[in-house]
Design an enzyme around this catalytic site. Structure first.
Site, PDB file in Angstrom:
ATOM      1  N   ASP A 172       1.302  -4.984 -20.402  1.00 11.01           N
ATOM      2  CA  ASP A 172       2.302  -5.995 -20.006  1.00 11.01           C
ATOM      3  C   ASP A 172       2.042  -6.531 -18.599  1.00 11.01           C
ATOM      4  OD1 ASP A 172       5.242  -4.677 -21.722  1.00 11.01           O
ATOM      5  OD2 ASP A 172       3.772  -6.205 -22.306  1.00 11.01           O
ATOM      6  N   HIS A 227       0.871  -1.182   0.000  1.00 13.09           N
ATOM      7  CA  HIS A 227       0.000   0.000   0.000  1.00 13.09           C
ATOM      8  C   HIS A 227       0.902   1.224   0.000  1.00 13.09           C
ATOM      9  CE1 HIS A 227      -2.966   2.967   0.777  1.00 13.09           C
ATOM     10  NE2 HIS A 227      -2.590   3.207   2.018  1.00 13.09           N
ATOM     11  N   TYR A 284      -9.241 -12.565 -21.944  1.00 16.00           N
ATOM     12  CA  TYR A 284      -9.619 -11.244 -21.467  1.00 16.00           C
ATOM     13  C   TYR A 284     -10.807 -11.343 -20.524  1.00 16.00           C
ATOM     14  CZ  TYR A 284     -10.830  -6.399 -21.166  1.00 16.00           C
ATOM     15  OH  TYR A 284     -11.117  -5.163 -20.676  1.00 16.00           O
ATOM     16  N   HIS A 331      -8.753   7.371  -0.923  1.00 17.61           N
ATOM     17  CA  HIS A 331      -7.585   6.839  -0.227  1.00 17.61           C
ATOM     18  C   HIS A 331      -6.410   6.785  -1.197  1.00 17.61           C
ATOM     19  CE1 HIS A 331      -6.063   3.766   2.989  1.00 17.61           C
ATOM     20  NE2 HIS A 331      -5.159   4.668   2.661  1.00 17.61           N
TER      21      HIS A 331
HETATM   22  O1  LIG Z   1      -3.125   5.462   4.571  1.00 15.59           O
HETATM   23  C1  LIG Z   1      -2.343   5.820   5.419  1.00 15.59           C
HETATM   24  C2  LIG Z   1      -2.492   7.175   5.959  1.00 15.59           C
HETATM   25  O2  LIG Z   1      -3.566   7.855   5.288  1.00 15.59           O
HETATM   26  C3  LIG Z   1      -1.281   4.849   5.859  1.00 15.59           C
HETATM   27  O3  LIG Z   1      -1.263   3.859   4.875  1.00 15.59           O
HETATM   28  C4  LIG Z   1       0.145   5.376   5.938  1.00 15.59           C
HETATM   29  O4  LIG Z   1       0.208   6.501   6.784  1.00 15.59           O
HETATM   30  C5  LIG Z   1       1.091   4.285   6.469  1.00 15.59           C
HETATM   31  O5  LIG Z   1       0.672   3.921   7.763  1.00 15.59           O
HETATM   32  P1  LIG Z   1       1.579   2.885   8.631  1.00 15.59           P
HETATM   33  O6  LIG Z   1       2.860   3.614   8.998  1.00 15.59           O
HETATM   34  O7  LIG Z   1       1.876   1.681   7.780  1.00 15.59           O
HETATM   35  O8  LIG Z   1       0.735   2.548   9.832  1.00 15.59           O
END
Ligand SMILES: O=C(CO)[C@@H](O)[C@@H](O)COP(=O)(O)O
Length: 237
Positions: free
Chosen positions: A120, A95, A227, A169
């Site tokens: 790709d 993330h 696909y 997000h």
């Molecule tokens: O989405 C957010 C903040 O909006 C978090 O992914 C980011 O601050 C990382 O948090 P962590 O340090 O992994 O708890």
């Protein structure tokens, strides 16, 4: 010291976030899973990348109980766990708040497949999951973030589209390993930038030719994917 090999792989993947310019401050985290042991390793929350080591990674079970590590696991842990619990093909999750992909997420728009760079790695557009409701935010934002992503996934072919945006997000990426998940996170940010610039040049650009998308995706990921549908297991390489 459980799963030292996985600790090291997850540590190296987290360090790669900085190396590839995907994170500012600590705005990103990587995890990995050992399915035989039923253990997940994830970055500790709020810890600067320079202060990370394989030893201070946090080890959890699939329910999210901390088994090793004195530090708090990433605040996104529950999101990572939803993906592992529901998608057996996933071995690593990333993330980040990488700027271009986060702009698409904040706009609530899927990143369109416009060229072969995208094709790709992604067998179609990179979806943007809906914004969470007041109730979903209030009850368990992180777990519900994972659940809204599952609304877009056909569990058997999560590796055909190895990542997604979450509205209001930012992006999540995944792969067979933490290293592969970071690779896909880099691709999401790069194609997000390319798509943004492409649409600035030509707002009416059409998506990549279907045959060309298939050629490029299948060339890298095996011939037994179609696909929108893929085999019941990740394509043979
Ligand atoms: O989405 C957010 C903040 O909006 C978090 O992914 C980011 O601050 C990382 O948090 P962590 O340090 O992994 O708890």
């Amino acid at each position: 010291m459980l799963v030292m090999a996985l600790r090291t792989a997850v540590y190296e993947a987290n360090m790669a976030l900085q190396q590839y310019g995907l994170v500012t401050f600590t705005w990103g985290n990587v995890s990995g899973i050992d399915r035989e042991l039923g253990l997940v390793v994830i970055k500790p929350s709020g810890v600067a990348y320079a202060d990370l080591s394989p030893e201070n990674m946090v080890v959890l079970n699939l329910s999210g109980d901390v088994l090793e590590g004195g530090l708090k696991p990433s605040s996104d842990t529950a999101t990572h766990l939803v993906l592992y619990q529901n998608c057996p093909a996933i071995g690593g999750v990333v993330h980040t708040h990488s700027a271009a992909a986060t702009a698409w997420a904040q706009a609530g728009a899927a990143i369109p497949a416009l060229g072969t760079t995208h094709a790709d790695y992604f067998f179609g557009d990179i979806p943007c999951a809906r914004a969470l409701t007041d109730a979903e935010i209030a009850t368990d934002y992180e777990r519900n973030t994972g659940l809204v992503m599952l609304e877009h996934l056909t569990v058997d072919d999560v590796l055909a589209i190895p990542g997604m945006l979450v509205r209001e997000h930012a992006p999540f990426a995944w792969g067979e390993t933490p290293k592969n998940a970071v690779h896909n996170a880099v691709v999401i940010e790069e194609v997000a930038k390319m798509a943004l610039n492409t649409l600035l040049i030509n707002p009416n650009v059409r998506r990549i030719n279907q045959a060309l998308l298939n050629k490029h995706y299948l060339r890298k990921h095996g011939k037994n994917a179609y696909y929108g549908q893929t085999s019941s297991k990740p394509s043979e390489k």
